[in-house]
Design a protein around this motif. Structure first.
Motif, PDB file in Angstrom:
ATOM      1  N   ASP A 222       0.817  -1.217   0.000  1.00  0.00           N
ATOM      2  CA  ASP A 222       0.000   0.000   0.000  1.00  0.00           C
ATOM      3  C   ASP A 222       0.850   1.265   0.000  1.00  0.00           C
ATOM      4  O   ASP A 222       0.370   2.330  -0.392  1.00  0.00           O
ATOM      5  N   LEU A 304      -1.628   6.005  -7.909  1.00  0.00           N
ATOM      6  CA  LEU A 304      -2.701   5.370  -8.679  1.00  0.00           C
ATOM      7  C   LEU A 304      -2.456   3.871  -8.794  1.00  0.00           C
ATOM      8  O   LEU A 304      -3.382   3.065  -8.650  1.00  0.00           O
ATOM      9  N   GLY A 307      -3.258   1.896  -5.388  1.00  0.00           N
ATOM     10  CA  GLY A 307      -4.627   1.713  -4.955  1.00  0.00           C
ATOM     11  C   GLY A 307      -5.178   2.812  -4.061  1.00  0.00           C
ATOM     12  O   GLY A 307      -4.509   3.798  -3.741  1.00  0.00           O
ATOM     13  N   GLU A 308      -6.403   2.600  -3.645  1.00  0.00           N
ATOM     14  CA  GLU A 308      -7.164   3.634  -2.949  1.00  0.00           C
ATOM     15  C   GLU A 308      -6.545   4.033  -1.618  1.00  0.00           C
ATOM     16  O   GLU A 308      -6.480   5.220  -1.293  1.00  0.00           O
ATOM     17  N   PRO A 433     -10.505   9.353  -8.844  1.00  0.00           N
ATOM     18  CA  PRO A 433     -11.072   8.007  -9.010  1.00  0.00           C
ATOM     19  C   PRO A 433     -12.207   7.730  -8.026  1.00  0.00           C
ATOM     20  O   PRO A 433     -12.168   8.143  -6.863  1.00  0.00           O
ATOM     21  N   ASP A 437     -13.261   2.533  -9.995  1.00  0.00           N
ATOM     22  CA  ASP A 437     -11.956   2.674 -10.642  1.00  0.00           C
ATOM     23  C   ASP A 437     -10.891   1.851  -9.921  1.00  0.00           C
ATOM     24  O   ASP A 437      -9.950   1.366 -10.550  1.00  0.00           O
ATOM     25  N   TRP A 438     -11.040   1.707  -8.606  1.00  0.00           N
ATOM     26  CA  TRP A 438     -10.045   0.945  -7.863  1.00  0.00           C
ATOM     27  C   TRP A 438     -10.301  -0.553  -7.972  1.00  0.00           C
ATOM     28  O   TRP A 438      -9.356  -1.351  -8.000  1.00  0.00           O
ATOM     29  N   SER A 439     -11.539  -0.950  -8.066  1.00  0.00           N
ATOM     30  CA  SER A 439     -11.858  -2.378  -8.042  1.00  0.00           C
ATOM     31  C   SER A 439     -11.520  -3.079  -9.349  1.00  0.00           C
ATOM     32  O   SER A 439     -11.255  -4.270  -9.360  1.00  0.00           O
ATOM     33  N   GLU A 441      -8.910  -2.625 -11.252  1.00  0.00           N
ATOM     34  CA  GLU A 441      -7.471  -2.571 -11.541  1.00  0.00           C
ATOM     35  C   GLU A 441      -7.197  -1.749 -12.798  1.00  0.00           C
ATOM     36  O   GLU A 441      -6.461  -2.150 -13.713  1.00  0.00           O
TER      37      GLU A 441
END
Length: 479
Positions: A222, A304, A307-308, A433, A437-439, A441
């Motif tokens: 992360d 980006l 991830g979130e 996003p 947008d995160w799910s 990939e």
């Protein structure tokens, strides 16, 4: 007119001319410009690479032609530049960083682990209209400080009490990924009577565990940014200090009642205050409170990709840091007694990792990330700008034909494998996003290895927009 009168008049004129020349010399010396530039950014945002490339191009700006949008260089008015960094107690490792970038194959500089300073003297010709009044030439002294991004995260602590900081950390550790990484440590905190007499061994054990958690959150998938205290992550000259035996009390309920002297809570509160007073405040006062202008480097593409959680944490860290700087207009008298930052550039690094037609999107995306901070800065009358750049260009533009249409691509070496690839790296969003947008990939920007930076014969192709950065941050000082 008698000879004596003419002589007196001539002597008077000579005295006036001598006085004018002396005043001109004094004026020229007094009008030497000094600029302290804050190059700010979180860990691994590219500060060392940026400073190395900036210094390298400035030292060759009198003859290289690599800075076409930097007016004083493009017009041939830079006479020469001199690196005065050796006079500093902590000189920036310029030669070492440049050697890595110029070798074959090149390598990126090592991450910053301590404070270092750059000082350049840039000698230039004044524009024609000013030469008669101020002299033919002038000198700009440019000072830049490099430091670990982790240390910057301590600046917001100066405005928080220990309890307020603990409440902030409680909110952060209630969320993923902190909650799962620190679950065992959080459980141990609940089992201790914090108003009981402190056991130094227990505090040391909990502090060591907390430091390991910070390191894991920093280097894990992360890649979080808002990790405090920063010196626990990278202690520098304070390694081994008892001031770093420090951690937040992330508790379900804050201890009620009077705090006994030498209790766990009393000791942690005092140590937090000492940390702010003896480490954070001197560092801030000695360096950051005296800056004139600021470049804020942000690696949008990395956040980006990760991830979130990484993205939201980076936004919050940037917001907290920018609130710590002393913004305001720099009038002459104010600058004598209370220097203020009067111009800020937000720069998105790795502009060479997207195609040229995506640079505008990268500019816009960065503006969205720092929108609130930028609005507050502009409210104080301070100039700001957002710009995508590349300090050292790692890719070349390429074209590919897909279904009969030309597609802009990049050619370069992958950082992870060293394999040469030609590809379209993807589009940079022009909106922040959302959950979807995160799910899916969506973001997979490739990280490229550096291309060799020549020691001489620098050209504009070796960077992206570095000349625009210099013009925006310093151009008015050469006029």
């Amino acid at each position: 007119m008698s000879v004596g009168s003419k002589l007196k008049r001539w002597i008077g004129e000579e005295r006036v001319e001598i006085a004018r020349e002396r005043l001109g010399d004094i004026a020229e010396q007094s009008l030497e410009r000094h600029l302290r530039l804050a190059v700010t950014g979180l860990s691994q945002s590219g500060k060392t690479i940026f400073i190395t490339s900036l210094v390298h191009h400035l030292l060759h700006a009198h003859r290289s032609g690599s800075l076409p949008f930097f007016e004083v260089a493009a017009s041939g008015r830079i006479i020469s530049s001199r690196d005065l960094s050796a006079t500093s107690a902590h000189p920036f490792p310029f030669n070492q960083a440049l050697a890595g970038l110029s070798q074959d194959p090149p390598r990126w500089p090592q991450s910053t682990t301590g404070l270092s300073e750059v000082r350049l003297a840039i000698r230039y010709r004044r524009p024609p209209g000013l030469r008669r009044l101020l002299g033919e030439t002038g000198t700009l002294y440019l000072d830049i400080v490099d430091y670990p991004g982790e240390w910057l995260l301590d600046l917001p602590l100066m405005e928080l009490s220990f309890e307020q900081w603990c409440e902030q950390q409680k909110r952060l550790f209630a969320q993923a990924p902190r909650a799962s990484v620190a679950d065992g440590w959080l459980a141990q905190l609940q089992q201790i009577d914090w108003l009981a007499p402190a056991d130094a061994a227990v505090l040391q054990r909990l502090s060591n565990a907390f430091t390991e958690i910070l390191q894991q959150l920093r280097s894990g998938p992360d890649g979080l940014s808002l990790l405090q205290p920063g010196r626990c992550v990278l202690p520098g000259e304070h390694a081994g200090s008892e001031l770093l035996v420090l951690f937040p009390l992330v508790l379900d309920h804050w201890p009620a009642g009077e705090v006994p002297e030498n209790s766990y809570l009393d000791l942690l509160q005092r140590r937090y205050d000492q940390y702010c007073e003896q480490i954070v405040k001197p560092f801030y006062t000695r360096h950051f409170s005296r800056f004139d202008r600021q470049v804020v480097l942000v690696d949008c593409l990395k956040t980006l990709n990760r991830g979130e959680a990484c993205f939201e944490d980076m936004k919050e860290a940037l917001s907290a840091i920018l609130q710590s700087f002393n913004y305001g207009r720099s009038g002459f008298l104010r600058r004598l007694f209370s220097p203020r930052i009067d111009r800020v550039l937000f720069a998105s690094t790795k502009g060479d990792h997207v195609t040229a037609n995506q640079h505008h999107n990268l500019d816009r995306f960065l503006e969205l990330i720092v929108e609130e901070s930028q609005r507050n800065i502009r409210f104080d009358g301070i100039e700001t700008r957002s710009l995508a750049l590349s300090s050292v260009r790692s890719t070349q533009a390429a074209q590919a034909t897909v279904d009969g249409q030309q597609l802009s691509c990049l050619r370069g070496l992958r950082k992870d494998t060293g394999e040469e690839v030609a590809l379209f790296p993807g589009e940079v969003p022009t909106e922040l996003p959302g959950p979807n947008d995160w799910s899916d990939e969506r973001f997979r920007f490739i990280d490229f290895a550096p291309r060799r930076l020549p020691l001489n014969e620098l050209q504009a192709k070796h960077h992206i927009r570095l000349d625009q950065v210099l013009e925006y941050m310093t151009g008015d000082l050469f006029r």
